[in-house]
Design a protein around this motif. Structure first.
Motif, PDB file in Angstrom:
ATOM      1  N   TYR A 181       0.927  -1.192  -0.033  1.00 21.25           N
ATOM      2  CA  TYR A 181      -0.030  -0.079   0.018  1.00 21.25           C
ATOM      3  C   TYR A 181       0.753   1.256  -0.129  1.00 21.25           C
ATOM      4  O   TYR A 181       0.589   2.120  -0.804  1.00 21.25           O
ATOM      5  N   ALA A 182       1.830   1.362   0.729  1.00 18.49           N
ATOM      6  CA  ALA A 182       2.772   2.415   0.852  1.00 18.49           C
ATOM      7  C   ALA A 182       3.657   2.559  -0.332  1.00 18.49           C
ATOM      8  O   ALA A 182       4.099   3.768  -0.845  1.00 18.49           O
ATOM      9  N   ASP A 183       4.003   1.528  -1.025  1.00 20.40           N
ATOM     10  CA  ASP A 183       4.700   1.442  -2.369  1.00 20.40           C
ATOM     11  C   ASP A 183       3.695   2.120  -3.403  1.00 20.40           C
ATOM     12  O   ASP A 183       4.366   2.979  -4.071  1.00 20.40           O
ATOM     13  N   GLU A 184       2.578   1.720  -3.492  1.00 19.68           N
ATOM     14  CA  GLU A 184       1.429   2.266  -4.443  1.00 19.68           C
ATOM     15  C   GLU A 184       1.444   3.938  -4.036  1.00 19.68           C
ATOM     16  O   GLU A 184       1.442   4.734  -5.062  1.00 19.68           O
ATOM     17  N   MET A 185       1.474   4.261  -2.744  1.00 18.74           N
ATOM     18  CA  MET A 185       1.422   5.773  -2.458  1.00 18.74           C
ATOM     19  C   MET A 185       2.597   6.516  -2.911  1.00 18.74           C
ATOM     20  O   MET A 185       2.327   7.583  -3.155  1.00 18.74           O
ATOM     21  N   GLN A 186       3.796   5.874  -2.924  1.00 26.08           N
ATOM     22  CA  GLN A 186       4.897   6.556  -3.211  1.00 26.08           C
ATOM     23  C   GLN A 186       5.080   6.876  -4.583  1.00 26.08           C
ATOM     24  O   GLN A 186       5.529   7.942  -4.966  1.00 26.08           O
ATOM     25  N   GLU A 187       4.391   5.824  -5.440  1.00 28.31           N
ATOM     26  CA  GLU A 187       4.412   6.027  -6.944  1.00 28.31           C
ATOM     27  C   GLU A 187       3.490   7.334  -7.163  1.00 28.31           C
ATOM     28  O   GLU A 187       3.591   8.005  -8.106  1.00 28.31           O
ATOM     29  N   LEU A 188       2.504   7.423  -6.631  1.00 25.18           N
ATOM     30  CA  LEU A 188       1.432   8.605  -6.602  1.00 25.18           C
ATOM     31  C   LEU A 188       2.138   9.981  -6.115  1.00 25.18           C
ATOM     32  O   LEU A 188       1.817  11.196  -6.691  1.00 25.18           O
ATOM     33  N   ILE A 197       8.452  15.015   2.065  1.00 23.65           N
ATOM     34  CA  ILE A 197       7.452  14.816   2.895  1.00 23.65           C
ATOM     35  C   ILE A 197       8.227  14.080   4.221  1.00 23.65           C
ATOM     36  O   ILE A 197       8.617  13.080   4.014  1.00 23.65           O
ATOM     37  N   ARG A 198       8.093  14.879   5.348  1.00 20.23           N
ATOM     38  CA  ARG A 198       8.623  14.242   6.724  1.00 20.23           C
ATOM     39  C   ARG A 198       7.733  13.991   7.743  1.00 20.23           C
ATOM     40  O   ARG A 198       7.736  12.919   8.272  1.00 20.23           O
ATOM     41  N   ILE A 199       6.587  14.638   7.801  1.00 21.86           N
ATOM     42  CA  ILE A 199       5.692  14.563   8.727  1.00 21.86           C
ATOM     43  C   ILE A 199       4.275  14.306   8.220  1.00 21.86           C
ATOM     44  O   ILE A 199       3.902  15.060   7.508  1.00 21.86           O
ATOM     45  N   ALA A 200       3.847  13.246   8.836  1.00 18.79           N
ATOM     46  CA  ALA A 200       2.267  12.887   8.481  1.00 18.79           C
ATOM     47  C   ALA A 200       1.418  12.645   9.632  1.00 18.79           C
ATOM     48  O   ALA A 200       1.972  12.509  10.757  1.00 18.79           O
ATOM     49  N   ILE A 201      -0.019  12.840   9.442  1.00 16.46           N
ATOM     50  CA  ILE A 201      -0.983  12.453  10.440  1.00 16.46           C
ATOM     51  C   ILE A 201      -1.738  11.395   9.664  1.00 16.46           C
ATOM     52  O   ILE A 201      -2.109  11.574   8.630  1.00 16.46           O
ATOM     53  N   ASP A 202      -2.242  10.438  10.590  1.00 18.73           N
ATOM     54  CA  ASP A 202      -2.989   9.276  10.294  1.00 18.73           C
ATOM     55  C   ASP A 202      -4.369   9.519  10.897  1.00 18.73           C
ATOM     56  O   ASP A 202      -4.197   9.276  12.291  1.00 18.73           O
ATOM     57  N   THR A 203      -5.297   9.957  10.407  1.00 20.13           N
ATOM     58  CA  THR A 203      -6.647  10.270  11.360  1.00 20.13           C
ATOM     59  C   THR A 203      -7.324   8.832  11.244  1.00 20.13           C
ATOM     60  O   THR A 203      -7.840   8.296  10.065  1.00 20.13           O
ATOM     61  N   VAL A 207      -4.437   0.216  14.155  1.00 21.04           N
ATOM     62  CA  VAL A 207      -3.257  -0.056  15.288  1.00 21.04           C
ATOM     63  C   VAL A 207      -1.892   0.545  14.619  1.00 21.04           C
ATOM     64  O   VAL A 207      -0.631   0.327  14.835  1.00 21.04           O
ATOM     65  N   ALA A 208      -1.838   1.541  13.880  1.00 21.00           N
ATOM     66  CA  ALA A 208      -0.719   2.470  13.411  1.00 21.00           C
ATOM     67  C   ALA A 208       0.082   1.678  12.601  1.00 21.00           C
ATOM     68  O   ALA A 208       1.486   1.919  12.353  1.00 21.00           O
ATOM     69  N   SER A 209      -0.427   0.683  11.445  1.00 22.05           N
ATOM     70  CA  SER A 209       0.544  -0.086  10.804  1.00 22.05           C
ATOM     71  C   SER A 209       0.981   0.994   9.661  1.00 22.05           C
ATOM     72  O   SER A 209       2.305   0.648   9.325  1.00 22.05           O
ATOM     73  N   TRP A 210       0.112   1.782   9.239  1.00 22.28           N
ATOM     74  CA  TRP A 210       0.792   2.870   8.171  1.00 22.28           C
ATOM     75  C   TRP A 210       1.897   3.656   8.747  1.00 22.28           C
ATOM     76  O   TRP A 210       2.803   3.858   8.187  1.00 22.28           O
ATOM     77  N   GLY A 211       1.550   4.144   9.774  1.00 23.30           N
ATOM     78  CA  GLY A 211       2.652   5.000  10.437  1.00 23.30           C
ATOM     79  C   GLY A 211       3.850   4.033  10.897  1.00 23.30           C
ATOM     80  O   GLY A 211       5.010   4.599  10.729  1.00 23.30           O
ATOM     81  N   GLY A 212       3.849   3.051  11.211  1.00 23.54           N
ATOM     82  CA  GLY A 212       4.849   2.134  11.471  1.00 23.54           C
ATOM     83  C   GLY A 212       5.721   1.555  10.325  1.00 23.54           C
ATOM     84  O   GLY A 212       6.868   1.832  10.281  1.00 23.54           O
ATOM     85  N   GLU A 213       4.994   1.360   9.165  1.00 22.90           N
ATOM     86  CA  GLU A 213       5.743   1.297   7.897  1.00 22.90           C
ATOM     87  C   GLU A 213       6.429   2.320   7.502  1.00 22.90           C
ATOM     88  O   GLU A 213       7.585   2.361   6.780  1.00 22.90           O
ATOM     89  N   LEU A 214       6.000   3.693   7.725  1.00 20.87           N
ATOM     90  CA  LEU A 214       6.396   4.966   6.818  1.00 20.87           C
ATOM     91  C   LEU A 214       7.944   5.094   7.518  1.00 20.87           C
ATOM     92  O   LEU A 214       8.548   6.002   7.287  1.00 20.87           O
ATOM     93  N   LEU A 215       7.963   4.548   9.007  1.00 21.70           N
ATOM     94  CA  LEU A 215       9.072   4.905   9.654  1.00 21.70           C
ATOM     95  C   LEU A 215      10.499   4.687   8.896  1.00 21.70           C
ATOM     96  O   LEU A 215      11.470   5.347   9.018  1.00 21.70           O
ATOM     97  N   ASP A 216      10.419   3.391   8.236  1.00 21.19           N
ATOM     98  CA  ASP A 216      11.588   2.907   7.458  1.00 21.19           C
ATOM     99  C   ASP A 216      11.737   3.797   6.337  1.00 21.19           C
ATOM    100  O   ASP A 216      12.719   3.658   5.591  1.00 21.19           O
TER     101      ASP A 216
END
Length: 633
Positions: A181-188, A197-203, A207-216
């Motif tokens: 999912y994050a790979d697809e978003m990066q392509e967009l 892009i450094r700081i994001a908010i996930d509304t 269980v914060a899997s998206w935020g955890g993935e973006l840390l790397d």
């Protein structure tokens, strides 16, 4: 920021004798928070098996040996996951309109409980980062609603054999894995790859899997979710070592300054974006910096192919999508990219787009009620467009890329009294030196033993910046009654929130490994009852958690910048003349401090010059008496 809080403080000015005030200062600064064992629920012979914590060597006297009259604090009656300002037991008192009952509603002073939050039976030392991202102990967060009700979405899985929850990286919109999912978003959004892009908010973070993935991927995310029927989404996130706070988009602004986030994300987060005049889209507009991105996946995006699975008619979804597009265009958003279930809009940085909103007949109009763009503590949402603050380099395109932005003072530094680029650089230099010294006293700082960190009273975020290469993340807290410096923190690529320490923080119990204080006592003790601040620190610190104090009186030219400037240890014998106190007074207060901390089962971990570090004990014998001394507060 005092002018930004419209509510009068419920804590009137108090005249307190100097001796008691000094004791309050000392006691609070080095209170390391503790988990107090539920002695009324555990038999003595069972205590040693109730918790599985890594032992530490006791170095302090026990409460029984102290000639001090103790005060006993009982266990909290309600629960092991007590969140005083988002308490489900009080929901019925508040409106269901816009789910307002899930917002912060702190109990009034007379209804506050003076109690210790118990811990789950069988609690273990949390799994260390980075393994914690993929698994946690089941008994540390004993909530099963997500596992039982959404097993097909792969949020988490229960492993009975190992007594763990495992996090396969799934979610409502990415059941096949958050990585893809994050790979697809990066392509967009190519800016996710190059440090733009450094700081994001996930509304509605789950269980914060998206935020955890973006840390790397070099992106730091504030994961936001309310306490609702999903049970402890934020607690799961923090147990995993991923930044998260309790919150909901309802009737009040989110506790962040304007133009802070580079990207906002909603993966079928169930926020009614097109209702109430688009008021939640307007809040996203406020917190996004010009040129920032809003990402939506889920209804009504790609309704043409997904409508049957959403249990809604294609006509309803088409109408909703057209309404969404129209609203976003009226707020100066443009559709940036779209593929399958993911749509990306970009907030315009062209000021000419906003000129039309000067016309009161154009919706949404510009906000003209005098409310500051950064005011965000109990500030009602308004159906109007928050104007920009007039900074030329606040937009995403003008913001230096990560990691360069970490070391650059933004234009907003001028909003801070005495704030200059030179002061910013001096602060950065100071905190590099201090953190280096901290690590000599607390060697685990910078290792995988400490992951979740809070700087309770930051200015520029210098403490967090000095830890940037360590396996930690830091949430920077700026008091709602202090100078508004949180925008500078976000500008340099760090995260934070506004908070009033007279109230409970928006988190679950046992969610932070280390609390850092710098001047909080002097700044807040005239407003806040320190007894409740101590109990709050106890609530949010994990067992064996740490507290690092720092200065609490003005520096003098001859005093080094490495430690606290109040009597924290025996150097009071050498420092008393510089503190404008009598040596007898300081000696008396130091003895009281030692006794107080010992009675709370704190252990003196290390000490050098002006810095002393205490740790919360996990020695069961200390807690058998279930005695907590916070007398004289």
């Amino acid at each position: 920021m005092k002018s930004k809080d419209p509510r009068p403080s419920p804590y009137p000015d108090r005249r307190v004798p100097m001796t008691i005030m000094l004791l309050v200062f000392c006691g609070f600064s080095f209170y390391l928070g503790g988990i107090y064992f539920p002695a009324n629920k555990l038999q003595k012979e069972d205590v040693s098996h109730a918790l599985q914590l890594e032992p530490i060597e006791p170095k302090a006297v026990t409460p029984a040996s102290l000639q001090v009259e103790p005060i006993e604090f009982p266990e909290c009656k309600c629960c092991e996951d007590r969140t005083p300002c988002t308490d489900p037991m009080r929901w019925k008192k508040y409106s269901v309109h816009k789910l307002a009952f899930m917002e912060r509603h702190c109990p009034p002073m007379l209804e506050r409980e003076e109690c210790i939050v118990p811990i789950p039976f069988g609690y273990k030392t949390p799994i260390r980062w980075p393994n914690s991202r993929d698994e946690c102990w089941m008994k540390n967060v004993p909530h099963f609603w997500i596992n039982d009700n959404k097993p097909d979405q792969n949020w988490l899985r229960k492993d009975e054999a190992d007594e763990k929850f495992r996090f396969p990286g799934g979610g409502t919109m990415f059941p096949n894995g958050v990585g893809r999912y994050a790979d697809e978003m990066q392509e967009l959004i190519p800016g996710m790859k190059d440090g733009t892009i450094r700081i994001a908010i996930d509304t509605g973070c789950g269980v914060a899997s998206w935020g955890g993935e973006l840390l790397d991927r070099g992106i730091l995310t504030v994961s936001l979710a309310p306490r609702d029927n999903h049970e402890a989404q934020v607690q799961f996130a923090l147990e995993r070592g991923i930044p998260a706070i309790l919150g909901i988009m309802s009737t009040q602004r989110l506790p962040f300054p304007s133009s802070s986030f580079d990207m906002a994300h909603c993966a079928r987060c169930l926020i009614p974006w097109t209702e109430f005049g688009g008021i939640y889209l307007l809040e996203i507009h406020r917190i996004l910096r010009p040129g920032g991105f809003w990402v939506l996946s889920g209804p009504p995006v790609n309704y043409q192919n997904k409508w049957q699975g959403w249990n809604r008619t294609v006509e309803e979804l088409e109408s909703n999508y057209e309404k969404l597009q129209k609203m976003l265009a009226s707020m100066c958003f443009k559709l940036y990219n779209q593929k399958d279930d993911i749509a990306v809009w970009q907030k315009s940085s062209d000021e000419s787009c906003y000129v039309q909103h000067d016309n009161p007949d154009v919706y949404p109009p510009k906000c003209d009620d005098g409310t500051e763009p950064d005011a965000a503590w109990y500030i009602p949402l308004r159906p109007c467009l928050v104007p920009s603050q007039g900074f030329e380099k606040i937009g995403l395109e003008a913001t230096p890329k990560w990691p360069e932005r970490l070391h650059i003072a933004s234009e907003r530094v001028s909003m801070i009294p005495g704030g200059t680029s030179g002061a910013f650089k001096q602060d950065e230099k100071k905190w590099k030196s201090r953190v280096k010294h901290y690590k000599t006293l607390l060697p685990v700082l910078g290792t995988d033993e400490i992951r979740n960190v809070m700087d309770m009273n930051t200015v520029y975020g210098g403490f967090a910046a000095a830890l940037i290469d360590d396996p930690v993340w830091v949430i920077n807290v700026v008091s709602t009654y202090s100078a508004n410096s949180l925008g500078v923190v976000f500008d340099r690529g760090l995260i934070g929130t506004y908070h009033d320490w007279c109230e409970a923080f928006s988190t679950y119990p046992r969610t932070y490994d280390l609390l850092h204080l710098d001047g909080l006592i002097t700044d807040e003790s005239h407003r806040c009852n320190m007894k409740y601040v101590l109990l709050e620190m106890d609530r949010i610190l994990r067992p064996n958690g740490w507290n690092l104090p720092s200065r609490d009186t003005p520096y003098t030219p001859t005093r080094r910048l490495l430690g606290p400037l109040w009597p924290t240890s025996e150097p009071y014998k050498n420092r008393w003349q510089g503190w404008n106190r009598m040596v007898e007074e300081l000696e008396s207060n130091y003895e009281k401090l030692q006794k107080m901390l010992a009675s709370m089962c704190f252990i003196l971990h290390n000490q050098k010059d002006d810095i002393a570090v205490w740790q919360k004990s996990s020695d069961n014998s200390c807690y058998d008496e279930h005695i907590n001394l916070i007398s004289t507060l």
